[in-house]
Write a protein that holds these residues in place. Structure first.
Motif, PDB file in Angstrom:
ATOM      1  N   SER A  67       0.847  -1.203   0.000  1.00  0.00           N
ATOM      2  CA  SER A  67       0.000   0.000   0.000  1.00  0.00           C
ATOM      3  C   SER A  67       0.878   1.248   0.000  1.00  0.00           C
ATOM      4  O   SER A  67       1.799   1.350   0.811  1.00  0.00           O
ATOM      5  N   PRO A  68       0.620   2.191  -0.884  1.00  0.00           N
ATOM      6  CA  PRO A  68       1.401   3.434  -0.891  1.00  0.00           C
ATOM      7  C   PRO A  68       1.080   4.287   0.333  1.00  0.00           C
ATOM      8  O   PRO A  68       0.116   4.017   1.055  1.00  0.00           O
ATOM      9  N   PRO A  69       1.872   5.324   0.585  1.00  0.00           N
ATOM     10  CA  PRO A  69       1.612   6.199   1.737  1.00  0.00           C
ATOM     11  C   PRO A  69       0.243   6.861   1.644  1.00  0.00           C
ATOM     12  O   PRO A  69      -0.296   7.047   0.549  1.00  0.00           O
ATOM     13  N   PRO A  70      -0.329   7.249   2.786  1.00  0.00           N
ATOM     14  CA  PRO A  70      -1.611   7.967   2.757  1.00  0.00           C
ATOM     15  C   PRO A  70      -1.427   9.355   2.167  1.00  0.00           C
ATOM     16  O   PRO A  70      -0.356   9.963   2.280  1.00  0.00           O
ATOM     17  N   ASP A  71      -2.461   9.864   1.543  1.00  0.00           N
ATOM     18  CA  ASP A  71      -2.373  11.173   0.897  1.00  0.00           C
ATOM     19  C   ASP A  71      -2.006  12.281   1.881  1.00  0.00           C
ATOM     20  O   ASP A  71      -1.283  13.218   1.537  1.00  0.00           O
ATOM     21  N   ASP A  72      -2.516  12.183   3.124  1.00  0.00           N
ATOM     22  CA  ASP A  72      -2.279  13.244   4.097  1.00  0.00           C
ATOM     23  C   ASP A  72      -1.061  13.007   4.987  1.00  0.00           C
ATOM     24  O   ASP A  72      -0.759  13.808   5.866  1.00  0.00           O
ATOM     25  N   GLY A  73      -0.336  11.904   4.766  1.00  0.00           N
ATOM     26  CA  GLY A  73       0.851  11.615   5.561  1.00  0.00           C
ATOM     27  C   GLY A  73       0.559  11.290   7.011  1.00  0.00           C
ATOM     28  O   GLY A  73       1.470  11.315   7.845  1.00  0.00           O
ATOM     29  N   ASP A  74      -0.685  10.939   7.333  1.00  0.00           N
ATOM     30  CA  ASP A  74      -1.080  10.655   8.712  1.00  0.00           C
ATOM     31  C   ASP A  74      -0.840   9.182   9.030  1.00  0.00           C
ATOM     32  O   ASP A  74      -1.575   8.313   8.572  1.00  0.00           O
ATOM     33  N   TYR A  75       0.201   8.902   9.840  1.00  0.00           N
ATOM     34  CA  TYR A  75       0.522   7.541  10.242  1.00  0.00           C
ATOM     35  C   TYR A  75       0.173   7.292  11.710  1.00  0.00           C
ATOM     36  O   TYR A  75       0.670   6.350  12.320  1.00  0.00           O
ATOM     37  N   SER A  76      -0.650   8.135  12.283  1.00  0.00           N
ATOM     38  CA  SER A  76      -1.043   7.945  13.675  1.00  0.00           C
ATOM     39  C   SER A  76      -1.921   6.708  13.809  1.00  0.00           C
ATOM     40  O   SER A  76      -2.442   6.169  12.818  1.00  0.00           O
ATOM     41  N   VAL A  77      -2.106   6.250  15.053  1.00  0.00           N
ATOM     42  CA  VAL A  77      -3.010   5.133  15.291  1.00  0.00           C
ATOM     43  C   VAL A  77      -4.410   5.488  14.808  1.00  0.00           C
ATOM     44  O   VAL A  77      -5.098   4.667  14.189  1.00  0.00           O
ATOM     45  N   THR A  78      -4.821   6.719  15.051  1.00  0.00           N
ATOM     46  CA  THR A  78      -6.130   7.169  14.571  1.00  0.00           C
ATOM     47  C   THR A  78      -6.185   7.182  13.051  1.00  0.00           C
ATOM     48  O   THR A  78      -7.195   6.798  12.450  1.00  0.00           O
ATOM     49  N   GLY A  79      -5.101   7.628  12.402  1.00  0.00           N
ATOM     50  CA  GLY A  79      -5.050   7.637  10.945  1.00  0.00           C
ATOM     51  C   GLY A  79      -5.173   6.238  10.367  1.00  0.00           C
ATOM     52  O   GLY A  79      -5.910   6.012   9.388  1.00  0.00           O
ATOM     53  N   VAL A 119      -4.698  -0.318  16.713  1.00  0.00           N
ATOM     54  CA  VAL A 119      -5.586   0.209  15.674  1.00  0.00           C
ATOM     55  C   VAL A 119      -6.965  -0.439  15.768  1.00  0.00           C
ATOM     56  O   VAL A 119      -8.004   0.250  15.749  1.00  0.00           O
ATOM     57  N   THR A 120      -7.011  -1.765  15.888  1.00  0.00           N
ATOM     58  CA  THR A 120      -8.299  -2.461  15.912  1.00  0.00           C
ATOM     59  C   THR A 120      -9.043  -2.215  17.220  1.00  0.00           C
ATOM     60  O   THR A 120     -10.286  -2.227  17.240  1.00  0.00           O
ATOM     61  N   THR A 121      -8.318  -1.991  18.316  1.00  0.00           N
ATOM     62  CA  THR A 121      -8.982  -1.606  19.568  1.00  0.00           C
ATOM     63  C   THR A 121      -9.722  -0.291  19.380  1.00  0.00           C
ATOM     64  O   THR A 121     -10.877  -0.132  19.805  1.00  0.00           O
ATOM     65  N   ARG A 122      -9.059   0.668  18.730  1.00  0.00           N
ATOM     66  CA  ARG A 122      -9.707   1.956  18.478  1.00  0.00           C
ATOM     67  C   ARG A 122     -10.908   1.796  17.556  1.00  0.00           C
ATOM     68  O   ARG A 122     -11.956   2.408  17.773  1.00  0.00           O
ATOM     69  N   VAL A 123     -10.779   0.974  16.516  1.00  0.00           N
ATOM     70  CA  VAL A 123     -11.906   0.744  15.606  1.00  0.00           C
ATOM     71  C   VAL A 123     -13.089   0.148  16.370  1.00  0.00           C
ATOM     72  O   VAL A 123     -14.232   0.598  16.220  1.00  0.00           O
ATOM     73  N   ALA A 124     -12.819  -0.873  17.202  1.00  0.00           N
ATOM     74  CA  ALA A 124     -13.897  -1.534  17.940  1.00  0.00           C
ATOM     75  C   ALA A 124     -14.568  -0.595  18.925  1.00  0.00           C
ATOM     76  O   ALA A 124     -15.771  -0.712  19.195  1.00  0.00           O
ATOM     77  N   ALA A 125     -13.800   0.369  19.482  1.00  0.00           N
ATOM     78  CA  ALA A 125     -14.358   1.308  20.462  1.00  0.00           C
ATOM     79  C   ALA A 125     -15.236   2.356  19.804  1.00  0.00           C
ATOM     80  O   ALA A 125     -16.312   2.690  20.326  1.00  0.00           O
ATOM     81  N   GLY A 139      -4.496  10.897  27.041  1.00  0.00           N
ATOM     82  CA  GLY A 139      -5.327  10.600  28.194  1.00  0.00           C
ATOM     83  C   GLY A 139      -6.789  10.790  27.867  1.00  0.00           C
ATOM     84  O   GLY A 139      -7.173  11.018  26.717  1.00  0.00           O
ATOM     85  N   GLY A 140      -7.622  10.721  28.889  1.00  0.00           N
ATOM     86  CA  GLY A 140      -9.036  10.949  28.699  1.00  0.00           C
ATOM     87  C   GLY A 140      -9.692   9.890  27.840  1.00  0.00           C
ATOM     88  O   GLY A 140      -9.215   8.766  27.726  1.00  0.00           O
ATOM     89  N   GLN A 141     -10.780  10.262  27.187  1.00  0.00           N
ATOM     90  CA  GLN A 141     -11.566   9.300  26.425  1.00  0.00           C
ATOM     91  C   GLN A 141     -10.833   8.765  25.201  1.00  0.00           C
ATOM     92  O   GLN A 141     -11.223   7.741  24.639  1.00  0.00           O
ATOM     93  N   HIS A 142      -9.769   9.460  24.767  1.00  0.00           N
ATOM     94  CA  HIS A 142      -9.020   9.005  23.601  1.00  0.00           C
ATOM     95  C   HIS A 142      -7.873   8.067  23.974  1.00  0.00           C
ATOM     96  O   HIS A 142      -7.205   7.531  23.092  1.00  0.00           O
ATOM     97  N   GLY A 143      -7.610   7.878  25.235  1.00  0.00           N
ATOM     98  CA  GLY A 143      -6.576   6.946  25.663  1.00  0.00           C
ATOM     99  C   GLY A 143      -6.947   5.523  25.285  1.00  0.00           C
ATOM    100  O   GLY A 143      -8.118   5.124  25.343  1.00  0.00           O
ATOM    101  N   LEU A 144      -5.951   4.728  24.896  1.00  0.00           N
ATOM    102  CA  LEU A 144      -6.231   3.379  24.405  1.00  0.00           C
ATOM    103  C   LEU A 144      -6.844   2.492  25.481  1.00  0.00           C
ATOM    104  O   LEU A 144      -7.718   1.665  25.191  1.00  0.00           O
ATOM    105  N   TRP A 145      -6.394   2.620  26.743  1.00  0.00           N
ATOM    106  CA  TRP A 145      -6.981   1.789  27.790  1.00  0.00           C
ATOM    107  C   TRP A 145      -8.435   2.186  28.055  1.00  0.00           C
ATOM    108  O   TRP A 145      -9.288   1.330  28.314  1.00  0.00           O
ATOM    109  N   ARG A 146      -8.733   3.487  27.971  1.00  0.00           N
ATOM    110  CA  ARG A 146     -10.115   3.925  28.127  1.00  0.00           C
ATOM    111  C   ARG A 146     -10.969   3.396  26.981  1.00  0.00           C
ATOM    112  O   ARG A 146     -12.133   2.997  27.176  1.00  0.00           O
TER     113      ARG A 146
END
Length: 345
Positions: free
Chosen positions: A91-103, A131-137, A243-250
């Protein structure tokens, strides 16, 4: 969504410097165009119609090839696909260069929405586990069950063997490492990766080693290889600090899907001690502990992981006809679970 079939590469073919990825017997690749990204998807034609869909997501530096052994063993149980995250595999790089877990999670969600395959049995390893934890949440409507193999969830005390990988997140480290290792052969690089990721590198077959070297040569020739690695490593580190609601453990606490957790006792990247915390955090979880496995249990012990997935689907009413799993594999899995695994809350 547009989709283009990619032809397999015969094992006897002399590959150019930047070659197409290897496709195992019975697999096929296709390129899928999505808003902001183009993803390569690996699949095995289902043995019959009506099987529930599954999607596998690899970790940092990996690709959809990491799931070939498990996908083969899940035939007859699910309709399996594995994708290459943006910038990895084919897969080529994303158009926006976002390699974060959220991206990366956004790319998975966009694929599932466009393909109309959801809800799926979602399977992730390492970074792919985060990544899949975030998707499932955030999109529980897309997930039937969740299987996490050594998920990269935040640790307060990171293992020393994981520090070099984390250092890739620092600006300038990737170019420095490139200069320091410019004389390393692909074979040396692969041996280093296997020593880090496998509990016992001796379990890798000569054919598997050759395929890994071939893939290393192909990936290393890509101009964005280190950028994808460094930015994704930075994305993991950043996710650890949220932290907060965006934290992976939350977000793990918010996952509604029945969850299978797989941890290896010889994992040098994700602490084995994190297994019990994960089992307590995911509300409907079970734990498979493999004392001899490293970071990629689905590659080292695909029979045991496949059997655990089968049991998860059977116990949650998601299993159709029983999958064909060898008596030896089933017996080994039962013995291992009896000795080392327990159900989470």
């Amino acid at each position: 969504m547009s989709s283009t079939e990619l032809p397999p590469v015969p094992a006897s073919t002399v590959l150019p410097r930047v070659a197409p990825v290897r496709v195992a017997e019975g697999e096929r690749l296709r390129s899928v165009g999505l808003p902001g990204a183009t993803l390569t998807v690996r699949s095995r034609p289902p043995v019959r119609e009506g099987l529930p869909p599954a999607l596998c997501v690899h970790g940092l530096g990996g690709s959809s090839q990491n799931w070939s052994a498990l996908m083969q063993r899940l035939e007859g149980l699910v309709d399996s696909e594995a994708l290459d995250l943006p910038g990895f595999g084919d897969s080529p790089p994303p158009d926006d260069g976002d390699y974060s877990v959220t991206g990366h999670a956004r790319a998975v969600i966009r694929y599932l929405d466009a393909a109309g395959r959801g809800p799926v049995h979602l399977i992730g390893n390492s970074m792919g586990g985060a990544v899949t934890t975030r998707v499932a949440a955030v999109r529980p409507d897309l997930v039937r069950t969740l299987t996490l193999v050594s998920p990269a969830l935040p640790e307060i005390r990171v293992q020393r063997t994981a520090v070099p990988t984390a250092l890739l997140a620092l600006p300038g480290v990737a170019p420095l490492f490139t200069r320091l290792t410019k004389d390393w052969t692909a074979e040396q690089r692969v041996r280093g990766v296997m020593a880090l990721c496998y509990g016992d590198p001796g379990r890798v077959t000569p054919e598997g080693f050759r395929a890994a070297v071939e893939e290393m040569e192909r990936r290393f020739a890509l101009p964005y290889f280190w950028d994808a690695m460094a930015r994704s490593a930075r994305g993991i580190v950043n996710a650890y600090t949220l932290g907060g609601q965006h934290g992976l453990w939350r977000q793990a606490e918010r996952v509604l899907a029945p969850t299978l957790l797989v941890y290896g006792g010889r994992d040098q990247l994700v602490g084995y001690r994190m297994a019990r915390r994960a089992a307590r955090t995911f509300r409907d979880s079970r734990l498979l502990s493999l004392p001899e496995a490293g970071h990629v249990a689905m590659m080292e012990y695909p029979d045991l992981v496949a059997e655990a997935v089968r049991e998860l689907l059977a116990d949650t009413g998601e299993l159709g006809e029983p999958a064909k799993v060898s008596d030896e594999a089933a017996g080994s899995a039962m013995a291992d679970e009896a000795g080392t695994a327990g159900a989470g809350s």
